[in-house]
Motif scaffolding. Structure first.
Motif, PDB file in Angstrom:
ATOM      1  N   ALA A   1       0.833  -1.208   0.000  1.00  0.00           N
ATOM      2  CA  ALA A   1       0.000   0.000   0.000  1.00  0.00           C
ATOM      3  C   ALA A   1       0.867   1.257   0.000  1.00  0.00           C
ATOM      4  CB  ALA A   1      -0.930  -0.004   1.212  1.00  0.00           C
ATOM      5  N   GLY A   2       1.962   1.224   0.778  1.00  0.00           N
ATOM      6  CA  GLY A   2       2.870   2.373   0.820  1.00  0.00           C
ATOM      7  C   GLY A   2       3.573   2.603  -0.501  1.00  0.00           C
ATOM      8  N   TRP A   3       4.019   1.524  -1.134  1.00  0.00           N
ATOM      9  CA  TRP A   3       4.709   1.650  -2.425  1.00  0.00           C
ATOM     10  C   TRP A   3       3.738   2.161  -3.506  1.00  0.00           C
ATOM     11  CZ3 TRP A   3       9.507  -1.319  -4.202  1.00  0.00           C
ATOM     12  CH2 TRP A   3      10.410  -1.473  -3.142  1.00  0.00           C
ATOM     13  N   ILE A   4       2.475   1.793  -3.412  1.00  0.00           N
ATOM     14  CA  ILE A   4       1.478   2.301  -4.359  1.00  0.00           C
ATOM     15  C   ILE A   4       1.377   3.820  -4.242  1.00  0.00           C
ATOM     16  CG2 ILE A   4      -1.030   2.411  -4.759  1.00  0.00           C
ATOM     17  CD1 ILE A   4      -1.041  -0.686  -4.323  1.00  0.00           C
ATOM     18  N   GLU A   5       1.440   4.340  -3.016  1.00  0.00           N
ATOM     19  CA  GLU A   5       1.415   5.796  -2.836  1.00  0.00           C
ATOM     20  C   GLU A   5       2.622   6.457  -3.505  1.00  0.00           C
ATOM     21  OE1 GLU A   5      -1.219   7.503  -1.601  1.00  0.00           O
ATOM     22  OE2 GLU A   5      -2.046   5.470  -1.684  1.00  0.00           O
ATOM     23  N   ILE A   6       3.780   5.824  -3.404  1.00  0.00           N
ATOM     24  CA  ILE A   6       4.977   6.346  -4.076  1.00  0.00           C
ATOM     25  C   ILE A   6       4.790   6.309  -5.592  1.00  0.00           C
ATOM     26  CG2 ILE A   6       7.439   5.927  -4.510  1.00  0.00           C
ATOM     27  CD1 ILE A   6       7.611   4.856  -1.605  1.00  0.00           C
ATOM     28  N   MET A   7       4.224   5.219  -6.101  1.00  0.00           N
ATOM     29  CA  MET A   7       3.994   5.102  -7.546  1.00  0.00           C
ATOM     30  C   MET A   7       3.104   6.234  -8.057  1.00  0.00           C
ATOM     31  SD  MET A   7       3.444   0.971  -7.808  1.00  0.00           S
ATOM     32  CE  MET A   7       3.121   0.914  -9.578  1.00  0.00           C
ATOM     33  N   LYS A   8       2.082   6.577  -7.289  1.00  0.00           N
ATOM     34  CA  LYS A   8       1.191   7.675  -7.691  1.00  0.00           C
ATOM     35  C   LYS A   8       1.974   8.975  -7.852  1.00  0.00           C
ATOM     36  CE  LYS A   8      -2.893   6.028  -5.129  1.00  0.00           C
ATOM     37  NZ  LYS A   8      -3.742   6.347  -3.950  1.00  0.00           N
TER      38      LYS A   8
ATOM     39  N   GLY B   1       4.614   8.907 -10.807  1.00  0.00           N
ATOM     40  CA  GLY B   1       4.026   8.822 -12.137  1.00  0.00           C
ATOM     41  C   GLY B   1       4.361   7.553 -12.902  1.00  0.00           C
ATOM     42  N   THR B   2       4.630   6.469 -12.184  1.00  0.00           N
ATOM     43  CA  THR B   2       4.837   5.190 -12.863  1.00  0.00           C
ATOM     44  C   THR B   2       3.615   4.301 -12.664  1.00  0.00           C
ATOM     45  OG1 THR B   2       6.309   3.288 -13.150  1.00  0.00           O
ATOM     46  CG2 THR B   2       5.951   4.021 -10.897  1.00  0.00           C
ATOM     47  N   ASP B   3       3.402   3.400 -13.620  1.00  0.00           N
ATOM     48  CA  ASP B   3       2.258   2.492 -13.483  1.00  0.00           C
ATOM     49  C   ASP B   3       2.703   1.057 -13.248  1.00  0.00           C
ATOM     50  OD1 ASP B   3       3.222   1.685 -15.993  1.00  0.00           O
ATOM     51  OD2 ASP B   3       1.209   1.342 -16.791  1.00  0.00           O
ATOM     52  N   MET B   4       4.006   0.851 -12.980  1.00  0.00           N
ATOM     53  CA  MET B   4       4.490  -0.530 -12.896  1.00  0.00           C
ATOM     54  C   MET B   4       5.336  -0.765 -11.643  1.00  0.00           C
ATOM     55  SD  MET B   4       5.748  -2.893 -15.983  1.00  0.00           S
ATOM     56  CE  MET B   4       7.089  -1.872 -16.606  1.00  0.00           C
ATOM     57  N   LEU B   5       5.039  -1.890 -10.977  1.00  0.00           N
ATOM     58  CA  LEU B   5       5.784  -2.332  -9.796  1.00  0.00           C
ATOM     59  C   LEU B   5       6.467  -3.654 -10.127  1.00  0.00           C
ATOM     60  CD1 LEU B   5       6.363  -1.993  -6.694  1.00  0.00           C
ATOM     61  CD2 LEU B   5       4.354  -3.455  -6.318  1.00  0.00           C
ATOM     62  N   GLN B   6       7.778  -3.698  -9.932  1.00  0.00           N
ATOM     63  CA  GLN B   6       8.501  -4.957 -10.112  1.00  0.00           C
ATOM     64  C   GLN B   6       8.437  -5.754  -8.815  1.00  0.00           C
ATOM     65  OE1 GLN B   6      12.518  -5.295  -9.136  1.00  0.00           O
ATOM     66  NE2 GLN B   6      13.138  -6.193 -11.070  1.00  0.00           N
ATOM     67  N   VAL B   7       8.031  -7.012  -8.931  1.00  0.00           N
ATOM     68  CA  VAL B   7       7.987  -7.922  -7.786  1.00  0.00           C
ATOM     69  C   VAL B   7       8.937  -9.077  -8.064  1.00  0.00           C
ATOM     70  CG1 VAL B   7       6.533  -9.414  -6.365  1.00  0.00           C
ATOM     71  CG2 VAL B   7       5.598  -7.275  -7.288  1.00  0.00           C
ATOM     72  N   GLY B   8       9.945  -9.241  -7.213  1.00  0.00           N
ATOM     73  CA  GLY B   8      10.890 -10.345  -7.370  1.00  0.00           C
ATOM     74  C   GLY B   8      10.384 -11.586  -6.658  1.00  0.00           C
ATOM     75  N   ALA B   9      10.482 -12.729  -7.322  1.00  0.00           N
ATOM     76  CA  ALA B   9      10.043 -13.990  -6.709  1.00  0.00           C
ATOM     77  C   ALA B   9      10.808 -14.202  -5.410  1.00  0.00           C
ATOM     78  CB  ALA B   9      10.271 -15.153  -7.664  1.00  0.00           C
ATOM     79  N   THR B  10      10.090 -14.385  -4.330  1.00  0.00           N
ATOM     80  CA  THR B  10      10.677 -14.346  -2.990  1.00  0.00           C
ATOM     81  C   THR B  10      11.850 -15.304  -2.810  1.00  0.00           C
ATOM     82  OG1 THR B  10      10.172 -14.447  -0.618  1.00  0.00           O
ATOM     83  CG2 THR B  10       9.035 -16.018  -2.019  1.00  0.00           C
TER      84      THR B  10
ATOM     85  N   LEU C   1      -2.261  -9.013  -4.840  1.00  0.00           N
ATOM     86  CA  LEU C   1      -1.477  -7.801  -5.080  1.00  0.00           C
ATOM     87  C   LEU C   1      -1.850  -7.193  -6.430  1.00  0.00           C
ATOM     88  CD1 LEU C   1       0.719  -5.795  -4.314  1.00  0.00           C
ATOM     89  CD2 LEU C   1       2.430  -7.422  -5.158  1.00  0.00           C
ATOM     90  N   GLY C   2      -2.040  -8.044  -7.437  1.00  0.00           N
ATOM     91  CA  GLY C   2      -2.450  -7.551  -8.753  1.00  0.00           C
ATOM     92  C   GLY C   2      -3.755  -6.782  -8.683  1.00  0.00           C
ATOM     93  N   LYS C   3      -4.699  -7.273  -7.888  1.00  0.00           N
ATOM     94  CA  LYS C   3      -5.991  -6.589  -7.741  1.00  0.00           C
ATOM     95  C   LYS C   3      -5.833  -5.256  -7.017  1.00  0.00           C
ATOM     96  CE  LYS C   3      -8.989 -10.658  -8.009  1.00  0.00           C
ATOM     97  NZ  LYS C   3      -9.875 -11.586  -7.269  1.00  0.00           N
ATOM     98  N   MET C   4      -4.935  -5.208  -6.016  1.00  0.00           N
ATOM     99  CA  MET C   4      -4.641  -3.933  -5.328  1.00  0.00           C
ATOM    100  C   MET C   4      -4.134  -2.896  -6.327  1.00  0.00           C
ATOM    101  SD  MET C   4      -2.644  -4.889  -1.763  1.00  0.00           S
ATOM    102  CE  MET C   4      -2.243  -3.185  -1.344  1.00  0.00           C
ATOM    103  N   LEU C   5      -3.212  -3.332  -7.185  1.00  0.00           N
ATOM    104  CA  LEU C   5      -2.626  -2.425  -8.169  1.00  0.00           C
ATOM    105  C   LEU C   5      -3.642  -2.014  -9.224  1.00  0.00           C
ATOM    106  CD1 LEU C   5       0.761  -4.308  -8.458  1.00  0.00           C
ATOM    107  CD2 LEU C   5       0.541  -1.930  -7.737  1.00  0.00           C
ATOM    108  N   ALA C   6      -4.513  -2.957  -9.608  1.00  0.00           N
ATOM    109  CA  ALA C   6      -5.503  -2.675 -10.660  1.00  0.00           C
ATOM    110  C   ALA C   6      -6.445  -1.544 -10.274  1.00  0.00           C
ATOM    111  CB  ALA C   6      -6.299  -3.942 -10.980  1.00  0.00           C
ATOM    112  N   LYS C   7      -6.709  -1.382  -8.980  1.00  0.00           N
ATOM    113  CA  LYS C   7      -7.590  -0.298  -8.529  1.00  0.00           C
ATOM    114  C   LYS C   7      -7.040   1.070  -8.935  1.00  0.00           C
ATOM    115  CE  LYS C   7      -9.357  -2.844  -4.519  1.00  0.00           C
ATOM    116  NZ  LYS C   7      -9.251  -2.998  -3.047  1.00  0.00           N
ATOM    117  N   HIS C   8      -5.730   1.135  -9.145  1.00  0.00           N
ATOM    118  CA  HIS C   8      -5.086   2.401  -9.525  1.00  0.00           C
ATOM    119  C   HIS C   8      -4.615   2.373 -10.982  1.00  0.00           C
ATOM    120  CE1 HIS C   8      -5.084   3.296  -5.219  1.00  0.00           C
ATOM    121  NE2 HIS C   8      -4.673   2.050  -5.051  1.00  0.00           N
TER     122      HIS C   8
END
Length: 349
Positions: free
Chosen positions: A116-123, A126-135, A156-163
């Protein structure tokens, strides 16, 4: 499988990861952005540690990684710096150790709060993409059950899709559950959301299926190169045939040094050998590496993908002990090596 016409490669957009240039405290983020812009790259992958470091420089104190009020203020300044250097922010990275935590555990709660915090940074940037590394969390702490992983990535994909944001899922070659391209592709396929795709990487792919920093030959299981090549060619053919182009969001570019003497097969500073290799032994193409990175890039292009190629190198020299260089010439050489890679990947030259 598709051919790769050289004319189709002219418009491929080129990016550079901010974490992969500079070799000292004086190589500040503003200076790095200037070097990247002058070299002709049009975008960056913004690294979260760079936000923390620049924030400390800007505000005069260390920022906790979960203080999103201060981090978004810093991110706003970074966006302004990027604009001044003719750069957009293509992606925020690296979002790590997200999936697989036990349900109702503090770690899982923290992972979603972090998202949720990283989504705020993305807003803000001005980027629309988050890189997620396989744990790469040890298997005794997380679930490696495929259905659990798929559920977490889908959430997580659904969280991002809202934005209207996207998730670029990457195989890290030392990952606990998805070290190869095929594992992350199967997860993305099963997640089955339009905004969840792949971050592929020449190093991560060749480093999981070809190279091994703990072997004297640098090759997996010390296999003969001819035998290994057959397996690798078959894997790249499968990638080109089975992954839809629209499910690839970017290809990161780097090579790897053959480590001599080989790394010991043990965890150092929390990193497995391939993690150590990734951290320090990744030059740009045609600068001393040995992995079949052209084969990876060509396979990705044969899918029909013509999106972002992004330079992400961690070059601490052949011994991994550090390397001194001037950033502007280094960034220009990176652009030249990127152009050479593209030229060499075409099938009509």
């Amino acid at each position: 499988m598709g051919s790769v016409a050289s004319s189709s490669l002219d418009q491929i957009p080129l990016s550079y990861a901010t974490c992969s240039i500079g070799c000292g405290a004086s190589d500040t983020l503003p200076r790095r952005l200037e070097a990247i812009g002058k070299a002709g790259f049009t975008a960056i992958e913004l690294s979260f540690p760079d936000i923390l470091d620049y924030g400390e420089q800007l505000l005069g104190h260390e920022i906790p990684p979960d203080d999103y009020n201060e981090l978004t203020a810093v991110a706003r300044e970074i966006r302004t710096l990027c604009k001044a250097n003719g750069l957009s922010i293509m992606m925020l990275q690296p979002f790590a150790n997200f999936e697989g935590w036990p349900k109702d555990s503090p770690k899982r709660k923290e992972a979603f709060e972090r998202a949720a915090g990283w989504i705020e940074i993305m807003k803000v940037v001005g980027t629309d993409m988050l890189q997620v590394g396989a744990t790469d969390t040890p298997a005794n702490k997380i679930s490696t059950d495929r259905s659990t992983i798929v559920c977490d990535i889908r959430e997580l994909g659904k969280m991002l899709a809202k934005h209207k944001f996207r998730l670029a899922y990457e195989n890290w070659c030392w990952s606990t559950h998805a070290p190869g391209w095929k594992e992350v592709w199967e997860i993305v396929r099963d997640v089955n959301l339009p905004n969840v795709g792949l971050c592929l990487d020449t190093f991560q792919t060749a480093g999981s299926e070809w190279g091994d920093p703990t072997c004297s030959t640098g090759l997996i299981n010390d296999l003969p190169a001819s035998e290994l090549s057959k397996k690798f060619v078959a894997s790249m053919d499968e990638l080109a045939r089975t992954v839809p182009a629209e499910k690839i969001y970017l290809l990161q570019i780097s090579d790897a040094y053959k480590v001599s003497p080989p790394l010991e097969d043990k965890v150092v500073d929390g990193l497995r050998p391939r993690g150590q290799w990734s951290h320090d032994y990744r030059p740009m193409p045609y600068d001393g590496g040995y992995l079949p990175i052209e084969d990876v890039a060509r396979a990705v292009l044969k899918t029909g993908f013509r999106g972002w190629f992004s330079m992400e190198i961690f070059d601490a020299g052949v011994q991994g002990k550090g390397k001194k260089y001037e950033m502007e010439p280094f960034a220009k050489r990176a652009m030249e090596s990127m152009q050479k890679l593209l030229k060499n990947c075409s099938t009509d030259t």
